[in-house]
Design a protein around this motif. Structure first.
Motif, PDB file in Angstrom:
ATOM      1  N   PHE A 100      30.415 -14.187 -26.531  1.00 43.57           N
ATOM      2  CA  PHE A 100      29.645 -15.381 -26.182  1.00 43.57           C
ATOM      3  C   PHE A 100      30.394 -16.628 -26.645  1.00 43.57           C
ATOM      4  CE2 PHE A 100      26.558 -12.008 -26.291  1.00 43.57           C
ATOM      5  CZ  PHE A 100      25.689 -12.310 -25.253  1.00 43.57           C
ATOM      6  N   LYS A 101      30.562 -17.572 -25.743  1.00 40.97           N
ATOM      7  CA  LYS A 101      31.113 -18.885 -26.061  1.00 40.97           C
ATOM      8  C   LYS A 101      29.932 -19.809 -26.351  1.00 40.97           C
ATOM      9  CE  LYS A 101      34.240 -22.273 -26.019  1.00 40.97           C
ATOM     10  NZ  LYS A 101      35.334 -22.387 -27.015  1.00 40.97           N
ATOM     11  N   LEU A 102      29.928 -20.463 -27.516  1.00 32.39           N
ATOM     12  CA  LEU A 102      28.775 -21.234 -27.960  1.00 32.39           C
ATOM     13  C   LEU A 102      28.908 -22.713 -27.601  1.00 32.39           C
ATOM     14  CD1 LEU A 102      28.205 -19.681 -31.497  1.00 32.39           C
ATOM     15  CD2 LEU A 102      27.403 -18.872 -29.261  1.00 32.39           C
ATOM     16  N   ARG A 103      27.759 -23.327 -27.409  1.00 30.06           N
ATOM     17  CA  ARG A 103      27.704 -24.758 -27.113  1.00 30.06           C
ATOM     18  C   ARG A 103      28.124 -25.553 -28.348  1.00 30.06           C
ATOM     19  NH1 ARG A 103      25.126 -27.023 -22.928  1.00 30.06           N
ATOM     20  NH2 ARG A 103      24.013 -25.070 -22.490  1.00 30.06           N
ATOM     21  N   ASP A 113      19.189  -2.875 -33.422  1.00 30.97           N
ATOM     22  CA  ASP A 113      19.743  -1.644 -33.989  1.00 30.97           C
ATOM     23  C   ASP A 113      20.901  -1.113 -33.160  1.00 30.97           C
ATOM     24  OD1 ASP A 113      18.005  -1.727 -36.072  1.00 30.97           O
ATOM     25  OD2 ASP A 113      16.702  -0.106 -35.397  1.00 30.97           O
ATOM     26  N   ASN A 114      20.985  -1.563 -31.908  1.00 31.94           N
ATOM     27  CA  ASN A 114      22.081  -1.127 -31.040  1.00 31.94           C
ATOM     28  C   ASN A 114      23.339  -1.977 -31.236  1.00 31.94           C
ATOM     29  OD1 ASN A 114      23.223   0.478 -28.918  1.00 31.94           O
ATOM     30  ND2 ASN A 114      22.849  -1.196 -27.478  1.00 31.94           N
ATOM     31  N   ILE A 115      23.246  -3.059 -32.006  1.00 32.49           N
ATOM     32  CA  ILE A 115      24.410  -3.892 -32.285  1.00 32.49           C
ATOM     33  C   ILE A 115      25.116  -3.335 -33.517  1.00 32.49           C
ATOM     34  CG2 ILE A 115      25.220  -6.205 -32.866  1.00 32.49           C
ATOM     35  CD1 ILE A 115      22.761  -7.322 -31.447  1.00 32.49           C
ATOM     36  N   SER A 116      26.279  -2.757 -33.317  1.00 31.07           N
ATOM     37  CA  SER A 116      26.984  -2.108 -34.431  1.00 31.07           C
ATOM     38  C   SER A 116      27.766  -3.114 -35.273  1.00 31.07           C
ATOM     39  CB  SER A 116      27.924  -1.018 -33.909  1.00 31.07           C
ATOM     40  OG  SER A 116      28.872  -1.557 -33.017  1.00 31.07           O
ATOM     41  N   SER A 117      28.208  -4.220 -34.647  1.00 35.82           N
ATOM     42  CA  SER A 117      28.913  -5.239 -35.431  1.00 35.82           C
ATOM     43  C   SER A 117      28.736  -6.608 -34.792  1.00 35.82           C
ATOM     44  CB  SER A 117      30.404  -4.905 -35.574  1.00 35.82           C
ATOM     45  OG  SER A 117      31.075  -5.060 -34.343  1.00 35.82           O
ATOM     46  N   ILE A 118      28.756  -7.633 -35.647  1.00 36.64           N
ATOM     47  CA  ILE A 118      28.631  -9.025 -35.210  1.00 36.64           C
ATOM     48  C   ILE A 118      29.806  -9.782 -35.810  1.00 36.64           C
ATOM     49  CG2 ILE A 118      27.151 -11.081 -35.161  1.00 36.64           C
ATOM     50  CD1 ILE A 118      24.833  -9.121 -36.012  1.00 36.64           C
ATOM     51  N   ALA A 119      30.691 -10.247 -34.962  1.00 42.51           N
ATOM     52  CA  ALA A 119      31.873 -10.963 -35.441  1.00 42.51           C
ATOM     53  C   ALA A 119      31.794 -12.434 -35.051  1.00 42.51           C
ATOM     54  CB  ALA A 119      33.146 -10.342 -34.857  1.00 42.51           C
ATOM     55  N   ALA A 120      32.255 -13.292 -35.961  1.00 35.79           N
ATOM     56  CA  ALA A 120      32.296 -14.733 -35.716  1.00 35.79           C
ATOM     57  C   ALA A 120      33.717 -15.223 -35.963  1.00 35.79           C
ATOM     58  CB  ALA A 120      31.305 -15.448 -36.617  1.00 35.79           C
ATOM     59  N   PRO A 121      34.655 -14.889 -35.071  1.00 39.98           N
ATOM     60  CA  PRO A 121      36.067 -15.225 -35.306  1.00 39.98           C
ATOM     61  C   PRO A 121      36.349 -16.717 -35.264  1.00 39.98           C
ATOM     62  CG  PRO A 121      35.770 -14.378 -33.091  1.00 39.98           C
ATOM     63  CD  PRO A 121      34.470 -14.172 -33.790  1.00 39.98           C
ATOM     64  N   GLN A 122      35.506 -17.464 -34.550  1.00 39.98           N
ATOM     65  CA  GLN A 122      35.642 -18.915 -34.473  1.00 39.98           C
ATOM     66  C   GLN A 122      34.245 -19.527 -34.535  1.00 39.98           C
ATOM     67  OE1 GLN A 122      38.243 -20.242 -31.162  1.00 39.98           O
ATOM     68  NE2 GLN A 122      38.700 -18.063 -30.871  1.00 39.98           N
ATOM     69  N   ASN A 177      26.257 -22.827 -35.158  1.00 40.76           N
ATOM     70  CA  ASN A 177      27.583 -22.266 -34.934  1.00 40.76           C
ATOM     71  C   ASN A 177      27.507 -20.746 -34.978  1.00 40.76           C
ATOM     72  OD1 ASN A 177      27.340 -21.633 -37.675  1.00 40.76           O
ATOM     73  ND2 ASN A 177      28.485 -23.471 -38.314  1.00 40.76           N
ATOM     74  N   ALA A 178      28.657 -20.112 -34.920  1.00 40.39           N
ATOM     75  CA  ALA A 178      28.703 -18.648 -34.897  1.00 40.39           C
ATOM     76  C   ALA A 178      28.114 -18.044 -36.165  1.00 40.39           C
ATOM     77  CB  ALA A 178      30.144 -18.181 -34.703  1.00 40.39           C
ATOM     78  N   ASP A 179      28.262 -18.723 -37.296  1.00 39.45           N
ATOM     79  CA  ASP A 179      27.696 -18.201 -38.543  1.00 39.45           C
ATOM     80  C   ASP A 179      26.168 -18.164 -38.481  1.00 39.45           C
ATOM     81  OD1 ASP A 179      30.156 -17.781 -39.712  1.00 39.45           O
ATOM     82  OD2 ASP A 179      30.212 -19.747 -40.699  1.00 39.45           O
ATOM     83  N   ALA A 180      25.552 -19.158 -37.825  1.00 39.19           N
ATOM     84  CA  ALA A 180      24.096 -19.159 -37.680  1.00 39.19           C
ATOM     85  C   ALA A 180      23.637 -18.008 -36.791  1.00 39.19           C
ATOM     86  CB  ALA A 180      23.627 -20.492 -37.107  1.00 39.19           C
ATOM     87  N   ASP A 208      32.767 -21.328 -32.543  1.00 36.68           N
ATOM     88  CA  ASP A 208      32.109 -21.359 -31.246  1.00 36.68           C
ATOM     89  C   ASP A 208      32.229 -20.043 -30.478  1.00 36.68           C
ATOM     90  OD1 ASP A 208      34.812 -21.515 -30.709  1.00 36.68           O
ATOM     91  OD2 ASP A 208      34.638 -23.089 -29.192  1.00 36.68           O
ATOM     92  N   VAL A 209      32.507 -18.951 -31.182  1.00 36.53           N
ATOM     93  CA  VAL A 209      32.625 -17.635 -30.535  1.00 36.53           C
ATOM     94  C   VAL A 209      31.910 -16.579 -31.360  1.00 36.53           C
ATOM     95  CG1 VAL A 209      34.209 -15.799 -29.803  1.00 36.53           C
ATOM     96  CG2 VAL A 209      34.828 -18.208 -29.433  1.00 36.53           C
ATOM     97  N   VAL A 210      31.097 -15.774 -30.681  1.00 32.52           N
ATOM     98  CA  VAL A 210      30.437 -14.624 -31.303  1.00 32.52           C
ATOM     99  C   VAL A 210      30.748 -13.394 -30.468  1.00 32.52           C
ATOM    100  CG1 VAL A 210      28.217 -13.522 -31.815  1.00 32.52           C
ATOM    101  CG2 VAL A 210      28.573 -15.926 -32.374  1.00 32.52           C
TER     102      VAL A 210
END
Length: 499
Positions: free
Chosen positions: A95-98, A136-145, A110-113, A147-149
């Protein structure tokens, strides 16, 4: 408060006097709005921790926003995410964030939120309705930038963008998430002004919203009116400007004939059911539950209670669902069959049960209709009327025999895989079907498994499935933008204005 015929007549006579029409009584500023709601949100205003759909009707898209937005036509649009992509296997979404968005408490979105909000929804102690189906189906959540999740799933889920547009997936500020129930803080165009418990909630436009110039309303008040006569009286007196989910359908002919109002009828994802406590004897016997299903004339219920504004259903699925199967023929109205099944189960008449009814008219009036039908097969259903908060702390906690409720969440069949859910259904074969569908590739396999899921619920007669309600909306002429359909329970005020 229920108004008598005499009181309604007096109100009508007053409105007929020269100079005292609706326009004179209720000419509000064109940036203000008062809407009626059947139920008050309970116990608070956090849709990520409490199950009541009324919460989303107030805060979703107004105060609190998610990555995506669902329109009244069921389309999924970008919201806090500007766009997204998924890998071919359907297990990774990016996902590209606004950019440039802030929460109403001043903290940046931001991605951390996003990571914080989704991890909160996944937590072991989470009470989020979508925990099992989505988080529960989400195995990992990454916030590399910022504005990116990147969400990595255990099983592919083609519905994820839609699910992230539901109220259960709103993004909260890490600084204020803990107090969302009493003081919701989001990124949306409105903020909470006040909550008069038992009466009304008022929202005011947030001047810090990223596109505040597009928001035409300055103040919106939601008034709680669960009595049908009072809903009609409030409209006629100009106390409210509209009601997106109007309950007094018996008054529609009167309102359609009145040039001051606009009436619209649309679709919903609702499943109106006579819920049955599968853990209580003798309701733990499938023959008794099947008898209850055969005892109810669905079409007569819809005609008598909903003025025909609904469709019969035979399982926990709505006709708007992709892969819907019409299973109403499985338990046709057949009192003799119902009596035979009760006899086969060793039940001697009368079977005494309690029918607990929350405030909406489909439940209160519908309960009287259902009780009369059950009585004809030897089941005496003692009616117990409760307020909404009592329903949430009673039947919804498993303390009931029978209750009537409309489940508005789309594709919520997974609740049948939770033996702790209030109706207490526990069938390993059903759980296997849910697991297979979650793991299946997109396309025909998932559609077929959804059909199998519907049939399993119906065969086990977990509940008596009654109706898919139409959405009825009534508003003053000149009010534009209220939803005609309700794929989810929301009132998107960003699109509403006076002409």
């Amino acid at each position: 408060m229920t108004l008598s015929r005499r009181q309604l007549g007096q109100a009508a006579a007053l409105l007929a006097l020269p100079g005292l029409g609706l326009d004179a009584l209720a000419q509000r500023a064109k940036d203000s709005l008062v809407l009626g709601m059947v139920l008050e949100p309970s116990p608070g205003l956090d849709p990520t921790t409490a199950p009541a759909a009324a919460i989303g009707e107030v805060v979703h898209y107004n105060i609190l926003e998610g990555l995506t937005k669902i329109t009244d036509a069921g389309a999924v649009l970008p919201l806090l995410a500007t766009d997204w992509t998924s890998d071919p296997d359907g297990k990774t979404y990016t996902f590209k964030l606004r950019g440039g968005v802030k929460f109403q408490d001043g903290t940046p979105f931001n991605a951390d939120a996003v990571k914080f909000s989704f991890e909160r929804a996944k937590a072991p102690d989470s009470t989020n309705k979508a925990k099992k189906t989505v988080f529960d189906n989400i195995s990992s959540i990454a916030a590399p930038q910022p504005d990116v999740v990147i969400l990595t799933l255990t099983n592919p889920d083609a519905t994820l963008p839609f699910r992230l547009g539901e109220a259960t997936a709103v993004i909260l500020s890490p600084q204020s998430a803990a107090t969302t129930a009493t003081q919701p803080v989001g990124t949306g165009p409105f903020r909470l002004e006040n909550w008069q418990k038992g009466s009304a909630i008022t929202l005011t436009r947030w001047d810090g919203f990223r596109d505040v110039a597009a928001i035409k309303l300055r103040r919106v008040t939601f008034r709680f009116i669960n009595d049908n006569a009072a809903q009609v009286a409030a409209l006629m007196a100009g106390d409210i400007d509209g009601m997106p989910r109007f309950g007094a359908v018996q008054a529609l002919a009167q309102l359609r004939a009145d040039k001051r109002f606009t009436v619209s009828v649309g679709s919903t994802a609702g499943k109106g059911i006579l819920a049955i406590n599968n853990k209580r004897k003798p309701l733990d016997d499938v023959r008794v539950r099947r008898a209850i299903s055969h005892a109810i004339d669905r079409q007569a219920f819809i005609d008598g209670v909903l003025e025909g504004l609904g469709k019969p259903i035979g399982s926990h699925a709505a006709p708007t669902d992709v892969g819907y199967v019409d299973l109403t023929g499985l338990y046709p109205f057949n009192p003799d069959k119902a009596k035979a099944l009760l006899k086969e189960a060793g039940i001697s008449a009368p079977l005494n049960l309690t029918l607990t009814l929350p405030p909406p008219s489909y439940a209160r009036k519908g309960g009287e209709v259902v009780a009369a039908m059950l009585a004809k097969v030897g089941i005496v259903a003692k009616i117990e009327n409760v307020e909404w908060a009592q329903w949430l702390s009673g039947p919804f906690k498993g303390n009931f025999d029978l209750t009537i409720i409309n489940h508005v969440e789309p594709l919520d069949y997974v609740q049948y895989a939770n033996p702790q859910y209030y109706w207490g259904y526990d069938n390993p074969a059903f759980n296997t079907l849910v697991k297979k569908r979650a793991e299946a590739a997109r396309g025909k396999a998932q559609v077929q498994l959804y059909a199998d899921i519907q049939r399993q619920i119906a065969n086990d007669a977990v509940n008596a499935f009654l109706f898919n309600p139409s959405q009825v909306s009534v508003s003053r002429k000149g009010l534009k933008g209220l939803w005609v359909n309700s794929p989810v329970a929301a009132n998107d005020l960003s699109q509403v204005s006076w002409q």
